[in-house]
Write an enzyme that holds these catalytic residues in place. Sequence first.
Site, mmCIF file in Angstrom:
data_model
loop_
_atom_site.group_PDB
_atom_site.id
_atom_site.type_symbol
_atom_site.label_atom_id
_atom_site.label_comp_id
_atom_site.label_asym_id
_atom_site.label_seq_id
_atom_site.Cartn_x
_atom_site.Cartn_y
_atom_site.Cartn_z
ATOM 1 N N GLU A 147 48.889 71.072 65.196
ATOM 2 C CA GLU A 147 47.831 71.203 64.299
ATOM 3 C C GLU A 147 46.657 70.496 65.104
ATOM 4 O O GLU A 147 45.566 70.199 64.338
ATOM 5 C CB GLU A 147 48.033 70.705 62.967
ATOM 6 C CG GLU A 147 49.177 71.376 62.348
ATOM 7 C CD GLU A 147 48.991 72.812 61.912
ATOM 8 O OE1 GLU A 147 47.872 73.115 61.828
ATOM 9 O OE2 GLU A 147 50.027 73.529 61.804
ATOM 10 N N LEU A 148 46.514 70.667 66.272
ATOM 11 C CA LEU A 148 45.444 70.019 67.258
ATOM 12 C C LEU A 148 45.219 68.538 66.949
ATOM 13 O O LEU A 148 44.120 67.941 66.959
ATOM 14 C CB LEU A 148 44.127 70.667 66.806
ATOM 15 C CG LEU A 148 44.046 72.389 67.426
ATOM 16 C CD1 LEU A 148 42.643 72.763 67.194
ATOM 17 C CD2 LEU A 148 44.420 72.390 68.977
#
Length: 452
Positions: A147-148
């Site tokens: 999710e970065l």
Amino acid sequence: MKKSLCLYFQVHQPTRLRLYRFFDIGKDSHYYDDFANRTILRRVAQKCYLPMNEILLEQIKSSKGAFKVAFSISGSVLEQFDRYCPEVLDSFRRLADTGCVEFLSETYYHSLASLGSEPEFKHQVLKHKAAIEHYFGLTPKAFRNTELIYSDAIGEMVYDMGFKTMLTEGAKHVLGWKSPNYIYSGAKAPKLKLLLKNSRLSDDIAFRFSDRTWADWPLTGEKYLSWLKSTGEKDEIINLFMDYETFGEHQKAQSGIFEFMRYLPTAVLNDGTFEFVTPSEAARKHDPVGELEVEDPISWADEERDVTAWLGNELQNDAFNKLYGLTEKLSLLNDEALWADFGHLQESDHLYYMCTKFFSDGAVHKYFNPYDTPYEAFINYMNVLSDFILRVNDAISISDVNFAAAKVETAPVKKAPARTAVSRKNTEKKSETPAKKTAASKKTAVRKTVKK
């Protein structure tokens, strides 16, 4: 020099848990909804993965390699492709063979291990790297966390593992007046190059494309290209990062999303303002313009762009802490089944389902949530985790017993010391039976009577 356009897609499907009741604890340790996992994967494959892969392959061939993209594919979905839909793996291999697609490294189980356990985080990164090499014959050079998610501490860990390029979110509260359309360096890892997502332009496709209430609907290729070109004159790179399931699954085929993606690459290349690059190519082409300091973790989720989508309430934190509290015990065991279940229970989706946010973020969470309420998600997960904890404790007990038994078996046998002649005589005297003592006393009594 042409500006750079970096197009990256995340590919992931969770290993969904079955309805696991309190009375199943200690009796049934199969946690997964195999039917749902197979059904959903095959549906998404037909709606998204297969048709979109074909479009990308066509664009790469028609542009003679000028069109390029990047993927991160979690180990969890790779396992499901292998099990339920191997034709999707074949389509990704055809993309890999073009040399125009970069496959990024990430956590194998799409987990929050970077926040919970550094050894587990590094283990999953290496496991994922091996999986990409196995399926596609390529070694990942750039890194993208689940999710970065990024912070200075995480960037330092990633750089220490040998990665020089990492993707993350261009969060406004971190950037301030700065633009996401440049490459930055890490605060604790100055040689780590950071590519930041342009949230507005990415979300125009990922979230707003089919929204008829949106002021800019419908979104056409010409309109979108004009927006790309209207960014700052000195901007060097625009990073478009999004879920791959955007195409055909979240944005349905009838919305025109596939026609949009067929047209956009050709329009961009014909215009000549931009050239497509992969993350590693972008890092080679551009130098950092400054340092990005990120003390608290950021992500690409929700309005806050932090980690509260997964760790924003007591339910989530309780589940997270109990799960990662098992790491030390598991390190004592060499049980593949336990380690596999531990990995799948780390998938960030399970915690995402427990989110209790409202308003626009709540609507997004509800769309992706198979449970009616976050509390149902929590109860189901904790029932599974309770059974898993029992199995770990039992395995530790058995391991301790086996270790103790092995220690006894391998202990040296002590020999009794050799006895001397004197000691044998003493032993013989001590070992006289009561019958012998009685006979001897009778003889003595007879002798005394005769003398008298």
